[in-house]
Scaffold this motif. Structure first.
Motif, PDB file in Angstrom:
ATOM      1  N   TYR A  24       0.844  -1.194   0.000  1.00 11.62           N
ATOM      2  CA  TYR A  24       0.000   0.000   0.000  1.00 11.62           C
ATOM      3  C   TYR A  24       0.879   1.243   0.000  1.00 11.62           C
ATOM      4  CZ  TYR A  24      -3.572   3.404   1.135  1.00 11.62           C
ATOM      5  OH  TYR A  24      -4.414   4.484   1.090  1.00 11.62           O
ATOM      6  N   ARG A  25       0.580   2.176  -0.879  1.00 13.92           N
ATOM      7  CA  ARG A  25       1.298   3.453  -0.944  1.00 13.92           C
ATOM      8  C   ARG A  25       0.420   4.527  -0.316  1.00 13.92           C
ATOM      9  NH1 ARG A  25       5.204   6.707  -1.319  1.00 13.92           N
ATOM     10  NH2 ARG A  25       5.462   8.229  -2.973  1.00 13.92           N
ATOM     11  N   PHE A  26       0.918   5.145   0.726  1.00 19.27           N
ATOM     12  CA  PHE A  26       0.161   6.162   1.453  1.00 19.27           C
ATOM     13  C   PHE A  26       0.131   7.483   0.701  1.00 19.27           C
ATOM     14  CE2 PHE A  26       0.708   3.177   4.810  1.00 19.27           C
ATOM     15  CZ  PHE A  26      -0.409   3.356   5.616  1.00 19.27           C
ATOM     16  N   THR A  27      -1.042   8.063   0.650  1.00 17.99           N
ATOM     17  CA  THR A  27      -1.207   9.411   0.123  1.00 17.99           C
ATOM     18  C   THR A  27      -0.726  10.409   1.171  1.00 17.99           C
ATOM     19  OG1 THR A  27      -3.120   8.714  -1.160  1.00 17.99           O
ATOM     20  CG2 THR A  27      -2.882  11.066  -0.785  1.00 17.99           C
ATOM     21  N   ASN A  28      -1.090  10.152   2.415  1.00 20.20           N
ATOM     22  CA  ASN A  28      -0.703  10.994   3.542  1.00 20.20           C
ATOM     23  C   ASN A  28       0.321  10.243   4.390  1.00 20.20           C
ATOM     24  OD1 ASN A  28      -0.461  12.525   5.845  1.00 20.20           O
ATOM     25  ND2 ASN A  28      -2.663  12.711   6.210  1.00 20.20           N
ATOM     26  N   ARG A  33       3.480   7.417   9.592  1.00 19.82           N
ATOM     27  CA  ARG A  33       4.382   7.837  10.670  1.00 19.82           C
ATOM     28  C   ARG A  33       3.689   7.730  12.023  1.00 19.82           C
ATOM     29  NH1 ARG A  33       9.130   9.654   9.027  1.00 19.82           N
ATOM     30  NH2 ARG A  33       9.376  10.397   6.890  1.00 19.82           N
ATOM     31  N   GLU A  34       2.426   8.147  12.080  1.00 17.48           N
ATOM     32  CA  GLU A  34       1.668   8.023  13.330  1.00 17.48           C
ATOM     33  C   GLU A  34       1.499   6.559  13.719  1.00 17.48           C
ATOM     34  OE1 GLU A  34      -2.776   8.978  15.147  1.00 17.48           O
ATOM     35  OE2 GLU A  34      -2.148  10.008  13.317  1.00 17.48           O
ATOM     36  N   ALA A  35       1.235   5.698  12.736  1.00 16.16           N
ATOM     37  CA  ALA A  35       1.050   4.267  13.011  1.00 16.16           C
ATOM     38  C   ALA A  35       2.304   3.633  13.602  1.00 16.16           C
ATOM     39  CB  ALA A  35       0.653   3.538  11.732  1.00 16.16           C
ATOM     40  N   LEU A  36       3.459   4.226  13.347  1.00 13.33           N
ATOM     41  CA  LEU A  36       4.728   3.683  13.838  1.00 13.33           C
ATOM     42  C   LEU A  36       5.164   4.282  15.164  1.00 13.33           C
ATOM     43  CD1 LEU A  36       6.577   3.619  10.402  1.00 13.33           C
ATOM     44  CD2 LEU A  36       5.595   1.664  11.638  1.00 13.33           C
ATOM     45  N   GLN A  37       4.327   5.119  15.758  1.00 15.69           N
ATOM     46  CA  GLN A  37       4.653   5.786  17.024  1.00 15.69           C
ATOM     47  C   GLN A  37       4.150   4.974  18.208  1.00 15.69           C
ATOM     48  OE1 GLN A  37       6.208   8.827  17.699  1.00 15.69           O
ATOM     49  NE2 GLN A  37       6.757   8.915  15.551  1.00 15.69           N
ATOM     50  N   GLY A 124      -5.237   0.448  10.452  1.00 17.39           N
ATOM     51  CA  GLY A 124      -6.051   1.635  10.719  1.00 17.39           C
ATOM     52  C   GLY A 124      -5.614   2.831   9.894  1.00 17.39           C
ATOM     53  N   ALA A 125      -4.309   3.003   9.735  1.00 18.28           N
ATOM     54  CA  ALA A 125      -3.787   4.116   8.937  1.00 18.28           C
ATOM     55  C   ALA A 125      -4.197   3.969   7.475  1.00 18.28           C
ATOM     56  CB  ALA A 125      -2.263   4.191   9.060  1.00 18.28           C
ATOM     57  N   VAL A 126      -4.182   2.755   6.975  1.00 19.27           N
ATOM     58  CA  VAL A 126      -4.617   2.508   5.596  1.00 19.27           C
ATOM     59  C   VAL A 126      -6.091   2.875   5.451  1.00 19.27           C
ATOM     60  CG1 VAL A 126      -5.052   0.713   3.849  1.00 19.27           C
ATOM     61  CG2 VAL A 126      -2.876   0.752   5.113  1.00 19.27           C
ATOM     62  N   TYR A 127      -6.903   2.455   6.400  1.00 16.12           N
ATOM     63  CA  TYR A 127      -8.340   2.748   6.356  1.00 16.12           C
ATOM     64  C   TYR A 127      -8.602   4.253   6.294  1.00 16.12           C
ATOM     65  CZ  TYR A 127     -13.270   2.710   7.709  1.00 16.12           C
ATOM     66  OH  TYR A 127     -14.625   2.908   7.758  1.00 16.12           O
ATOM     67  N   VAL A 128      -7.906   5.010   7.119  1.00 12.83           N
ATOM     68  CA  VAL A 128      -8.075   6.464   7.124  1.00 12.83           C
ATOM     69  C   VAL A 128      -7.545   7.065   5.821  1.00 12.83           C
ATOM     70  CG1 VAL A 128      -7.412   8.616   8.279  1.00 12.83           C
ATOM     71  CG2 VAL A 128      -8.049   6.622   9.645  1.00 12.83           C
ATOM     72  N   ASP A 129      -6.380   6.593   5.373  1.00 13.25           N
ATOM     73  CA  ASP A 129      -5.736   7.144   4.183  1.00 13.25           C
ATOM     74  C   ASP A 129      -6.550   6.913   2.912  1.00 13.25           C
ATOM     75  OD1 ASP A 129      -3.242   8.438   3.113  1.00 13.25           O
ATOM     76  OD2 ASP A 129      -3.181   6.576   1.951  1.00 13.25           O
ATOM     77  N   CYS A 130      -7.231   5.780   2.820  1.00 13.30           N
ATOM     78  CA  CYS A 130      -7.960   5.440   1.590  1.00 13.30           C
ATOM     79  C   CYS A 130      -9.438   5.830   1.664  1.00 13.30           C
ATOM     80  CB  CYS A 130      -7.795   3.964   1.246  1.00 13.30           C
ATOM     81  SG  CYS A 130      -8.697   2.855   2.332  1.00 13.30           S
TER      82      CYS A 130
END
Length: 148
Positions: A24-28, A33-37, A124-130
């Motif tokens: 998956y390639r993130f738009t944001n 970065r938040e997911a890795l915190q 979760g980050a993917v869900y928000v990003d897409c």
């Protein structure tokens, strides 16, 4: 500011590697970065909210797969217990080397709980990003080894 340790953030190249692993390639990029915190005194909540979203998406995808696969509720519950367990999420994350990308803050290593919540937070980050689409999340779950 003596004694203050600023955690090392993953580089853009590190994020590209993680994106390749997750398919998956993130738009944001701020979301990954938040997911890795990991949470800590430095960053109290860290990725916990994204992990809550990811946990819900994991369960939704697993239940939906069971429903369309004509599984009975006991089978679906067993799948959730196996695939969404801390032990499995942690194992899959470590197997993919995701621990190398986690911002550990004051911790010298990544423990199983942090690895599991990070795996959930990535979903979760993917869900928000897409824009709340389930299919990209299912693809990422498969790449992370947590799909049915």
């Amino acid at each position: 500011m003596a004694g203050l340790i600023i955690p090392c953030q993953p580089s853009d190249e590190d994020l590209q590697v993680l994106e390749m692993k997750s398919h998956y390639r993130f738009t944001n990029r701020l979301l990954i970065r938040e997911a890795l915190q990991a949470s800590s005194g430095f960053n109290q909540d860290g990725h916990k909210t994204l992990a809550m979203i990811g946990d819900s998406i994991l369960r939704l995808v697993l239940v939906t797969h069971g429903y369309y696969g004509k599984q009975i509720t006991g089978q679906i519950s067993d799948t959730i217990s196996k695939k969404a367990s801390t032990a499995n999420l942690s194992k899959q994350g470590f197997d993919l080397g995701i621990d190398k990308f986690i911002v550990k803050n004051s911790q010298p290593f990544v423990g199983p709980n942090v690895m599991a919540t990070t795996t959930e937070a990535i979903v979760g980050a993917v869900y928000v990003d897409c824009n709340q689409q389930i299919q990209p999340c299912a693809v990422v779950m498969s790449a992370l080894g947590v799909s049915p």
